[in-house]
Design an enzyme around this catalytic site. Structure first.
Site, short mmCIF file in Angstrom:
data_model
loop_
_atom_site.label_atom_id
_atom_site.label_comp_id
_atom_site.label_asym_id
_atom_site.label_seq_id
_atom_site.Cartn_x
_atom_site.Cartn_y
_atom_site.Cartn_z
N HIS A 186 -1.82 2.40 -5.70
CA HIS A 186 -3.01 0.96 -5.09
C HIS A 186 -2.39 0.28 -6.65
O HIS A 186 -3.31 -0.72 -6.40
CB HIS A 186 -3.90 1.38 -5.05
CG HIS A 186 -4.53 0.30 -4.13
ND1 HIS A 186 -4.40 0.02 -2.89
CD2 HIS A 186 -6.00 -0.96 -4.54
CE1 HIS A 186 -5.12 -1.52 -2.86
NE2 HIS A 186 -5.56 -1.48 -3.51
N TYR A 231 -9.28 -8.23 -5.62
CA TYR A 231 -8.34 -7.55 -5.65
C TYR A 231 -7.85 -8.40 -6.56
O TYR A 231 -6.98 -7.44 -7.89
CB TYR A 231 -7.21 -7.58 -5.31
CG TYR A 231 -7.18 -6.64 -4.00
CD1 TYR A 231 -6.01 -5.40 -4.10
CD2 TYR A 231 -8.16 -6.76 -2.54
CE1 TYR A 231 -6.86 -4.02 -3.15
CE2 TYR A 231 -7.50 -4.93 -1.86
CZ TYR A 231 -7.24 -3.58 -2.17
OH TYR A 231 -6.88 -3.07 -1.99
N ARG A 275 -0.52 -2.30 -6.66
CA ARG A 275 -0.52 -3.50 -5.65
C ARG A 275 -1.34 -4.32 -5.94
O ARG A 275 -1.03 -5.42 -6.45
CB ARG A 275 -1.06 -2.71 -4.59
CG ARG A 275 -1.49 -3.18 -3.17
CD ARG A 275 -1.85 -3.07 -2.15
NE ARG A 275 -2.65 -3.56 -1.22
CZ ARG A 275 -2.18 -3.82 -0.63
NH1 ARG A 275 -0.92 -4.49 -0.24
NH2 ARG A 275 -2.98 -5.18 0.90
N HIS A 330 -3.89 -9.17 3.84
CA HIS A 330 -5.88 -9.16 4.14
C HIS A 330 -6.21 -10.05 5.07
O HIS A 330 -5.98 -10.91 4.85
CB HIS A 330 -5.82 -10.01 2.48
CG HIS A 330 -6.56 -8.84 1.93
ND1 HIS A 330 -6.32 -9.21 0.17
CD2 HIS A 330 -5.79 -7.15 1.39
CE1 HIS A 330 -6.52 -8.03 -0.59
NE2 HIS A 330 -5.72 -6.81 0.18
N LYS A 340 -2.79 -2.23 7.58
CA LYS A 340 -3.87 -1.59 8.23
C LYS A 340 -3.81 -2.67 9.63
O LYS A 340 -3.15 -3.15 9.79
CB LYS A 340 -5.51 -2.21 7.70
CG LYS A 340 -5.20 -1.16 6.28
CD LYS A 340 -6.31 -0.84 5.51
CE LYS A 340 -6.67 -0.36 4.33
NZ LYS A 340 -7.70 -1.04 3.91
N ARG A 345 0.54 -1.14 0.12
CA ARG A 345 0.15 -0.08 -0.06
C ARG A 345 1.27 1.00 0.08
O ARG A 345 1.72 1.08 0.75
CB ARG A 345 -0.82 0.34 1.26
CG ARG A 345 -1.81 -0.67 1.30
CD ARG A 345 -2.42 -1.03 2.50
NE ARG A 345 -3.47 -1.83 2.54
CZ ARG A 345 -3.29 -3.00 3.75
NH1 ARG A 345 -1.97 -3.35 3.79
NH2 ARG A 345 -4.06 -4.64 3.55
#
Length: 300
Positions: free
Chosen positions: A245, A280, A248, A271, A173, A149
């Site tokens: 992004h 994705y 990615r 994730h 995250k 990210r």
């Protein structure tokens, strides 16, 4: 004072109780600040404790006239619902005026992906004759080579790179830490940059451990990375909507196309849910057709 105090409390709630990332917190707080401004200008300064369902609907209708995307609208509604749910649970108001507000229906969102040839075109379009050009080239190759990210990229520290074991320690995250392997090609680019390029750049005293710096010697911002990539993509002649992004997403898609297991890709991307990884990673219809023709036993 009603709005400002509660927005400040809301910030603390998102950070300490919900453990949201700083980027998500900033977005939610900005959304509520906009609602506050609307209340002051168009709703006679109604307080957060008194605003009604109809008044919030009026605000959302006001925003919708500017033709924002469904994703933006869904984010506003999520921010508003979370804010008033917090106020209600905190006994600041008797009811939650946002309970009945519905987010727009959204289909599967698949951002543009880049082919490997397009990645090569973009990478080769970077002017590497300057120190900043070499930095930009390294950032792009690291985004694509490791599937990071942009927030993870700008926070990479020297102390988190292990060139002997070929991995980067990344904080993603929710402050989740993962070890991201570096392909040999990406590792060599990063190694050359950290050894030969960055020592010749301006480095602020407090930022000796930060890998990617701006021209003033401070950490480069997420926004600046967006601007840099947009400029490079335009020069490369790529007619797609590209952001950091996208690299990615392309990283994940190319791994899947070349046979990597979806579970491995999930771990590499950081994730928590395999469902997110499935969004994705997608394959073109023609590639799916070829897979059936090649592997289905009825076609052998």
């Amino acid at each position: 004072m009603d709005w400002e105090e509660k927005i400040s409390d809301f910030y603390g709630y998102l950070k300490l109780e919900r453990n949201f990332s700083e980027n998500t917190i900033d977005a939610y707080v900005r959304d509520i600040q906009k609602l506050k401004s609307f209340a002051e200008e168009y709703l006679d300064g109604v307080a957060a404790s008194q605003i009604s369902y109809e008044q919030i609907q009026e605000y959302l209708y006001h925003l919708s006239k500017d033709k924002y995307s469904e994703r933006s609208q869904a984010r506003w509604i999520s921010s508003i619902k979370t804010f008033f749910k917090y106020l209600h649970e905190d006994d600041y108001r008797e009811g939650n005026p946002a309970t009945l507000i519905e987010a727009p229906k959204m289909g599967l969102y698949l951002p543009d992906t880049l082919s490997f040839e397009e990645i090569e075109t973009i990478s080769s379009s970077v002017d590497k004759s300057t120190l900043l050009g070499q930095r930009n080239f390294t950032m792009i190759e690291t985004l694509y080579g490791c599937g990071l990210r942009v927030s993870e990229l700008v926070n990479i520290k020297y102390s988190n790179i292990n060139f002997k074991e070929d991995y980067i320690r990344v904080e993603g995250k929710g402050s989740k830490v993962r070890l991201v392997p570096m392909p040999e090609y990406t590792k060599n680019i990063l190694l050359e940059y950290t050894r030969d390029t960055r020592p010749n750049m301006k480095i602020g005293d407090k930022y000796q451990d930060i890998v990617f710096l701006n021209s003033r010697g401070a950490p480069i911002s997420r926004v600046m990375v967006f601007i840099i990539i947009k400029d490079i993509v335009e020069k490369a002649g790529i007619k797609k909507t590209i952001s950091p992004h996208t690299f990615r997403h392309s990283f994940a898609t190319h791994l899947l196309q070349n046979g990597a297991d979806l579970r491995y890709i999930q771990e590499l991307l950081g994730h928590s849910s395999i469902t997110t990884t499935e969004i994705y990673t997608h394959l073109e219809n023609e590639e799916l057709r070829e897979a059936i023709l090649k592997y289905h036993p009825r076609n052998q």
